[in-house]
Design a protein around this motif. Structure first.
Motif, PDB file in Angstrom:
ATOM      1  N   GLU A 111      19.384 -34.500 -32.517  1.00 52.18           N
ATOM      2  CA  GLU A 111      18.482 -35.478 -33.113  1.00 52.18           C
ATOM      3  C   GLU A 111      18.701 -35.453 -34.623  1.00 52.18           C
ATOM      4  OE1 GLU A 111      15.534 -38.423 -32.436  1.00 52.18           O
ATOM      5  OE2 GLU A 111      16.643 -37.166 -31.018  1.00 52.18           O
ATOM      6  N   GLY A 112      19.107 -36.575 -35.183  1.00 54.70           N
ATOM      7  CA  GLY A 112      19.367 -36.581 -36.620  1.00 54.70           C
ATOM      8  C   GLY A 112      19.777 -37.951 -37.116  1.00 54.70           C
ATOM      9  N   ASN A 113      20.459 -37.952 -38.254  1.00 53.01           N
ATOM     10  CA  ASN A 113      20.904 -39.174 -38.911  1.00 53.01           C
ATOM     11  C   ASN A 113      22.423 -39.240 -38.804  1.00 53.01           C
ATOM     12  OD1 ASN A 113      21.880 -40.896 -41.183  1.00 53.01           O
ATOM     13  ND2 ASN A 113      19.688 -41.110 -41.561  1.00 53.01           N
TER      14      ASN A 113
ATOM     15  N   ALA B 272      15.204 -42.278 -40.208  1.00 53.85           N
ATOM     16  CA  ALA B 272      16.393 -42.764 -39.523  1.00 53.85           C
ATOM     17  C   ALA B 272      16.874 -41.802 -38.446  1.00 53.85           C
ATOM     18  CB  ALA B 272      17.513 -43.018 -40.537  1.00 53.85           C
ATOM     19  N   ALA B 273      16.079 -40.825 -38.074  1.00 48.48           N
ATOM     20  CA  ALA B 273      16.494 -39.852 -37.074  1.00 48.48           C
ATOM     21  C   ALA B 273      16.585 -40.496 -35.695  1.00 48.48           C
ATOM     22  CB  ALA B 273      15.510 -38.680 -37.044  1.00 48.48           C
ATOM     23  N   GLU B 274      17.660 -40.146 -34.967  1.00 47.05           N
ATOM     24  CA  GLU B 274      17.904 -40.668 -33.632  1.00 47.05           C
ATOM     25  C   GLU B 274      18.886 -39.743 -32.929  1.00 47.05           C
ATOM     26  OE1 GLU B 274      19.643 -44.481 -34.134  1.00 47.05           O
ATOM     27  OE2 GLU B 274      21.427 -43.728 -35.171  1.00 47.05           O
ATOM     28  N   PRO B 275      19.019 -39.859 -31.602  1.00 49.86           N
ATOM     29  CA  PRO B 275      20.026 -39.044 -30.920  1.00 49.86           C
ATOM     30  C   PRO B 275      21.434 -39.382 -31.418  1.00 49.86           C
ATOM     31  CG  PRO B 275      18.447 -39.937 -29.360  1.00 49.86           C
ATOM     32  CD  PRO B 275      18.189 -40.629 -30.664  1.00 49.86           C
TER      33      PRO B 275
ATOM     34  N   GLY C 274      16.993 -29.540 -34.834  1.00 50.15           N
ATOM     35  CA  GLY C 274      17.348 -30.771 -35.506  1.00 50.15           C
ATOM     36  C   GLY C 274      16.191 -31.689 -35.621  1.00 50.15           C
ATOM     37  N   ARG C 275      16.231 -32.554 -36.639  1.00 51.10           N
ATOM     38  CA  ARG C 275      15.152 -33.522 -36.823  1.00 51.10           C
ATOM     39  C   ARG C 275      15.295 -34.620 -35.795  1.00 51.10           C
ATOM     40  NH1 ARG C 275      12.167 -33.553 -41.678  1.00 51.10           N
ATOM     41  NH2 ARG C 275      12.832 -31.975 -43.135  1.00 51.10           N
TER      42      ARG C 275
ATOM     43  N   MET D  41      23.034 -30.417 -43.641  1.00 50.76           N
ATOM     44  CA  MET D  41      22.761 -29.445 -42.587  1.00 50.76           C
ATOM     45  C   MET D  41      21.360 -28.849 -42.731  1.00 50.76           C
ATOM     46  SD  MET D  41      25.194 -29.763 -40.673  1.00 50.76           S
ATOM     47  CE  MET D  41      24.537 -28.559 -39.532  1.00 50.76           C
ATOM     48  N   LYS D  42      20.925 -28.617 -43.948  1.00 46.94           N
ATOM     49  CA  LYS D  42      19.564 -28.120 -44.155  1.00 46.94           C
ATOM     50  C   LYS D  42      18.542 -29.158 -43.707  1.00 46.94           C
ATOM     51  CE  LYS D  42      16.538 -26.096 -47.651  1.00 46.94           C
ATOM     52  NZ  LYS D  42      16.405 -25.687 -49.073  1.00 46.94           N
ATOM     53  N   PHE D  43      18.823 -30.435 -43.959  1.00 52.39           N
ATOM     54  CA  PHE D  43      17.937 -31.512 -43.521  1.00 52.39           C
ATOM     55  C   PHE D  43      17.817 -31.534 -42.002  1.00 52.39           C
ATOM     56  CE2 PHE D  43      17.681 -35.891 -41.937  1.00 52.39           C
ATOM     57  CZ  PHE D  43      16.460 -36.276 -42.456  1.00 52.39           C
TER      58      PHE D  43
END
Length: 470
Positions: free
Chosen positions: A355-357, A315-318, A469-470, A441-443
């Motif tokens: 970049e994340g959820n 589900a990662a996205e800007p 970031g993912r 935050m670790k993710f």
């Protein structure tokens, strides 16, 4: 020692060495035979050119001085060291001059180049030289105007000796290569086998339950070390997850026992009292409220586990952090107003995208803001500020309150699951809010920082490192 040879031959290193040796040998054989053939052909061409020059010289001598002059020249050249083959005969084949005593039959029958190498016997050799083919030569035969026959030839021993020397060198070289390959197979294969045995031994200990064990790393930096390092990192992650699971299990058994006991006691007390619909209803409402709190606790545990396992990576996205801050502040403004806390957003128009959820980041920020409002309530001029700042190395969302804060020695424990400090025992909650924020935050490749706020209180920062970031 001999028992280790079959095991060594089964290793990848030994098989690759054998394959490379076979390919190298084939290429070497082809190259040597090609070079040998090429060299022999070059020597043959050079021999032909030498014979042609000799024949032309003899023809010119005959034209200048006739047969006597030609015979004297042939006799003189025949006595020179490493002389070519010279022969002058009459039309009947009787030898008049030269250094050849006898030839294989049919050599002088036709003029021109001999079609194939022939055997011959020089003067002074035994009579069996022609029969056993000790000497072979190639020659050019031509006839003089007076029908005399002249033969000019060259012994082929030099090309044959060259071919023999090359072949012997090839055999010796291949023998040395074969011996060297066997030694390499044994040394390299045995070393690889020892390392594999150490890895297998460590793996057996780990499978036996010793998750603290690690695969050996020799420090050579080769593929075995890289594989061991990757597996060790995986084992460390597994051990970390197991520790987290064990802590969760212990915390659930410890912290959820109390609300479950309250539920049972409340139900037992309602059944033991006088039948009263109002009391029953009140008991059921309290039971539902307690159950809702338990469900929220289990949902938080499930979300933390999923985040730590990386199940939300797809589900990662800007994510626009300024929009997230604005949404969370708008969501908690009614609660803050009800608790008498001034909730303000200091993000302004700072453009910050990671970049994340979005859902996870919003949930983590919500937990932090909820805690800030909860523990600031009742403080004079209670205030919670949510700020967003960005520099070259990181982007920070900081939630600052003026509540009682957390002592420095307790800040690390405050982010663990089900940990509730003594000052927060009177507040509702499960002790999972900061733990979830830390996992989120670790993710995202960032970190959660707790520090003392200016003027008292607590400052909790969600730090997103640039490029992580993912």
């Amino acid at each position: 020692m001999m028992a280790a040879v079959p095991a060594i031959m089964k290793t990848t290193a030994a098989r690759l060495s054998a394959l490379y040796l076979v390919l190298f040998s084939l290429c070497a054989v082809l190259l040597v035979f090609y070079m040998t053939g090429l060299s022999v052909r070059m020597l043959t061409v050079q021999t032909r050119e030498t014979i042609t020059e000799e024949a032309q010289g003899l023809a010119a001598a005959y034209q200048r001085g006739g047969l006597p002059y030609l015979v004297r020249m042939v006799e003189r050249r025949s006595r020179q060291p490493s002389a070519n083959l010279y022969l002058i005969t009459d039309p009947n084949g009787r030898v008049l001059a030269g250094n050849v005593e006898s030839l294989a039959p049919g050599v002088l029958d036709e003029a021109g180049w001999t079609t194939r190498p022939f055997a011959y016997q020089r003067y002074g050799e035994g009579p069996g030289a022609v029969a056993d083919g000790r000497h072979t030569a190639m020659a050019h035969v031509f006839r003089l105007p007076n029908r005399m026959i002249v033969l000019v030839g060259r012994d082929l021993g030099e090309p044959e000796r060259f071919r023999s020397v090359v072949r012997r060198a090839l055999v010796v070289a291949f023998g040395m290569m074969g011996l060297g390959a066997l030694l390499i197979w044994y040394v390299v294969g045995r070393r690889a086998l020892r390392r594999i045995d150490r890895v297998s031994e460590a793996s057996r200990r780990i499978m036996g339950g010793d998750l603290s064990g690690r695969l050996p790393v020799s420090g050579a930096g080769d593929e075995f070390d890289r594989l061991s390092a990757s597996l060790n990192a995986m084992l460390a992650r597994i051990a970390e997850l197991n520790d987290g699971l064990r802590q969760v299990s212990d915390s659930i058994a410890h912290d959820l026992k109390t609300p479950l006991t309250r539920l049972r006691n409340r139900a037992e007390a309602a059944l033991a009292g006088q039948p009263d619909p109002a009391e029953y209803r009140a008991a059921l409402e309290r039971t539902i409220a307690e159950s809702d709190q338990l469900i929220r606790t289990f949902n938080a545990i499930l979300m933390i586990s999923r985040v730590e396992a990386g199940h939300s990576a797809e589900a990662a996205e800007p994510v626009d952090l300024a929009a997230v801050v604005a949404d969370v502040v708008e969501l908690y403004e009614p609660l803050a107003e009800q608790q008498g806390v001034a909730l303000v957003a200091e993000a302004g128009a700072v453009p910050a995208t990671v970049e994340g959820n979005r859902e996870l980041i919003g949930q983590a920020l919500s937990n932090i803001v909820d805690n800030a409002i909860k523990y600031s309530a009742g403080t004079p001029a209670a205030r919670v500020a949510v700020g967003l700042a960005q520099d070259r190395t990181a982007t920070r969302i900081t939630v600052t309150d003026n509540g009682p804060g957390i002592p420095e020695e307790d800040r690390a424990r405050a982010t663990e699951r089900f940990v509730r400090l003594e000052a927060s025992r009177s507040q509702p909650g499960s002790g999972l809010g900061l733990s979830l924020a830390k996992a989120v935050m670790k993710f995202h490749g960032g970190r959660l920082e707790l520090a003392a706020a200016e003027g008292g209180g607590l400052a909790v920062a969600m730090v997103f490192s640039s490029g992580e970031g993912r």
